[in-house]
Write a protein that holds these residues in place. Structure first.
Motif, PDB file in Angstrom:
ATOM      1  N   GLU A   1      -8.583   2.363   4.235  1.00  0.00           N
ATOM      2  CA  GLU A   1      -7.125   2.321   4.119  1.00  0.00           C
ATOM      3  C   GLU A   1      -6.474   1.575   5.277  1.00  0.00           C
ATOM      4  OE1 GLU A   1      -3.356   5.444   4.105  1.00  0.00           O
ATOM      5  OE2 GLU A   1      -5.266   6.065   3.210  1.00  0.00           O
ATOM      6  N   LYS A   2      -6.899   1.841   6.491  1.00  0.00           N
ATOM      7  CA  LYS A   2      -6.263   1.229   7.675  1.00  0.00           C
ATOM      8  C   LYS A   2      -6.402  -0.298   7.638  1.00  0.00           C
ATOM      9  CE  LYS A   2      -6.270   1.544  12.742  1.00  0.00           C
ATOM     10  NZ  LYS A   2      -6.714   0.193  13.109  1.00  0.00           N
TER      11      LYS A   2
ATOM     12  N   CYS B   1      -9.858   4.667  -1.646  1.00  0.00           N
ATOM     13  CA  CYS B   1      -9.805   3.356  -1.012  1.00  0.00           C
ATOM     14  C   CYS B   1     -10.953   3.250  -0.017  1.00  0.00           C
ATOM     15  CB  CYS B   1      -8.457   3.189  -0.306  1.00  0.00           C
ATOM     16  SG  CYS B   1      -8.265   1.617   0.537  1.00  0.00           S
TER      17      CYS B   1
ATOM     18  N   LYS C   1       1.170   4.075  -2.866  1.00  0.00           N
ATOM     19  CA  LYS C   1       0.905   5.461  -2.479  1.00  0.00           C
ATOM     20  C   LYS C   1       2.080   6.363  -2.849  1.00  0.00           C
ATOM     21  CE  LYS C   1      -1.502   7.798   1.244  1.00  0.00           C
ATOM     22  NZ  LYS C   1      -2.094   7.627   2.593  1.00  0.00           N
TER      23      LYS C   1
ATOM     24  N   LEU D   1     -10.120  -0.373  -4.245  1.00  0.00           N
ATOM     25  CA  LEU D   1      -9.035   0.598  -4.345  1.00  0.00           C
ATOM     26  C   LEU D   1      -8.952   1.050  -5.800  1.00  0.00           C
ATOM     27  CD1 LEU D   1      -5.494   0.158  -2.797  1.00  0.00           C
ATOM     28  CD2 LEU D   1      -5.762   0.985  -5.118  1.00  0.00           C
TER      29      LEU D   1
ATOM     30  N   PHE E   1       0.842  -1.199   0.000  1.00  0.00           N
ATOM     31  CA  PHE E   1       0.000   0.000   0.000  1.00  0.00           C
ATOM     32  C   PHE E   1       0.880   1.253   0.000  1.00  0.00           C
ATOM     33  CE2 PHE E   1      -2.814   3.300   1.386  1.00  0.00           C
ATOM     34  CZ  PHE E   1      -4.068   2.923   0.912  1.00  0.00           C
TER      35      PHE E   1
ATOM     36  N   ARG F   1      -4.343  -1.892   4.679  1.00  0.00           N
ATOM     37  CA  ARG F   1      -2.906  -1.935   4.971  1.00  0.00           C
ATOM     38  C   ARG F   1      -2.585  -3.100   5.902  1.00  0.00           C
ATOM     39  NH1 ARG F   1       0.125   0.448   7.298  1.00  0.00           N
ATOM     40  NH2 ARG F   1       1.963   0.869   6.064  1.00  0.00           N
TER      41      ARG F   1
ATOM     42  N   ILE G   1      -2.630   5.584  -5.962  1.00  0.00           N
ATOM     43  CA  ILE G   1      -3.901   5.504  -5.243  1.00  0.00           C
ATOM     44  C   ILE G   1      -4.714   6.784  -5.342  1.00  0.00           C
ATOM     45  CG2 ILE G   1      -4.965   5.150  -2.977  1.00  0.00           C
ATOM     46  CD1 ILE G   1      -2.574   3.323  -2.311  1.00  0.00           C
TER      47      ILE G   1
END
Length: 402
Positions: free
Chosen positions: A20-21, A17, A9, A216, A5, A24, A14
């Protein structure tokens, strides 16, 4: 190893999304199976698909498993995203032929050995669906209100969105559901114009399978002025060497605007970011070094090292000050002007009608690419160091100078 990720980025892939957290964390915990879909609207992928293929390649290099989906089912309907008119209906034979062409091209970017990637065709399940069963099973999960608000349908309002096209979102969402059931697919990726369709698939998986999956999107391949990249005198910038020669392909990237160099190096090559930053920081005429590296690296990825070397040598022979362009008649040119107008004003053609006839007979080339559009407008990407080469007929060459 860095989380993929962060890699995506840092390189500027990206756009959006879903979470994201969580995504990842998922990349850190397991080998994630993900997919990108390619609808067979032509017999070759083009520059717009290239960024998605590169994102997929970065994911695979980080240890995750791609599913490359060709749209033998969705291709029968056609994606209305970004369209003001309805797509041309393709025959089953065209769709099958185009899917086979896509499979061969994708295999140049993705490693399918030892189960490292999967190639599927959504026609294998979409064409077998019973309409009433689909309505009852899946249709109840979609609200018309939300579908009508989706960005992918907005440009079709003026001429009228057909019910056929309206079903496209349902079909794409169903693909994600099916791939999750069959292969444990947890992520759909695609261009940012696909955000509404991807969200629909995430929601459908939650409702039907009660599973958390993710979406994503990558940024679209655009110039610094916001316009799409990948238009040439011969039409689209194709990844098929028969449709866009490796030399023409090389020249396109060699001639990108200075402002687009860093973006292209980041998104379309595997060069380390330190080298990307070094090259893109070059100023004045030195930026041409960066453009040459960009053109070579991109052509090598798409057409192989041998063709990249040939294209580089051909470009150097033609534009490298070896005297090959010195004896050509010079024609004053300007970006934003029609090529036909420039050549008529420069006495290359006695009249516009002569020029139109030659173009219609495939007798005019710009930088080794056949000119197919009589109204083609000269772009900055057509010129290398202020020069472009026009070939009239088989033997007459002219140098366009800005």
């Amino acid at each position: 190893m860095a989380n993929v990720f962060d890699t995506l980025k840092e390189r500027g892939f990206i756009a959006q999304c879903t979470n994201e957290k969580e995504l990842r964390e998922l990349f850190d915990k397991e080998r994630v199976t993900f997919y990108i879909g390619f609808d067979p609207t032509a017999d070759s992928l083009h520059a717009g698909h290239f960024i998605a293929l590169m994102a997929m390649a970065h994911m695979q290099r980080a240890g995750h498993r791609p599913i490359c989906l060709v749209g033998g089912g969705t291709g029968t309907v056609g994606d209305p995203t970004g369209r003001t008119d309805m797509r041309k209906m393709l025959t089953d034979e065209d769709i099958e032929h185009n899917c086979e062409c896509f499979k061969k091209q994708i295999a140049r970017f993705i490693d399918f050995s030892d189960g490292k990637a999967i190639m599927v065709n959504n026609g294998d399940w979409l064409r077998k669906l019973n309409y009433i069963d689909l309505l009852r099973d899946v249709g109840a999960c979609f609200t018309v209100n939300r579908m009508l608000a989706a960005e992918c349908y907005k440009q079709r309002w003026e001429k009228g969105l057909t019910f056929l096209e309206f079903n496209y979102m349902v079909m794409q969402a169903y693909d994600f559901l099916e791939l999750n059931r069959r292969y444990g697919c947890k992520l759909e990726m695609g261009g940012d114009d696909q955000w509404s369709n991807i969200i629909a698939g995430v929601e459908l998986n939650r409702r039907k399978n009660n599973v958390a999956v993710y979406g994503l999107t990558n940024k679209l391949l655009t110039k610094s002025d916001g316009k799409k990249m990948g238009k040439t005198a011969g039409g689209a910038l194709w990844l098929d060497a028969e449709k866009t020669s490796p030399y023409e392909f090389y020249q396109y990237w060699r001639n990108v605007d200075d402002a687009d160099v860093e973006k292209c190096l980041s998104l379309l090559t595997f060069l380390p970011m330190e080298e990307v930053h070094r090259l893109s920081s070059l100023e004045g005429s030195a930026i041409n070094e960066a453009k040459t590296v960009l053109a070579y690296e991109v052509t090598k990825i798409v057409h192989g090292e041998e063709e990249a070397n040939k294209a580089k040598k051909a470009a150097e022979a033609l534009f490298g000050g070896a005297g090959s362009t010195q004896d050509m008649p010079t024609v004053a040119a300007e970006t934003g002007k029609k090529l036909l107008d420039v050549l008529t004003a420069g006495k290359v053609f006695a009249s516009k009608s002569e020029g139109r006839r030659l173009i219609q007979q495939n007798g005019l080339s710009l930088n080794d690419a056949k000119v197919t559009d009589v109204d083609y407008i000269l772009q900055a990407s057509d010129f290398t160091d202020g020069e472009a080469i026009v070939k009239k007929g088989k033997k007459k060459y002219f140098k366009l100078v800005k």
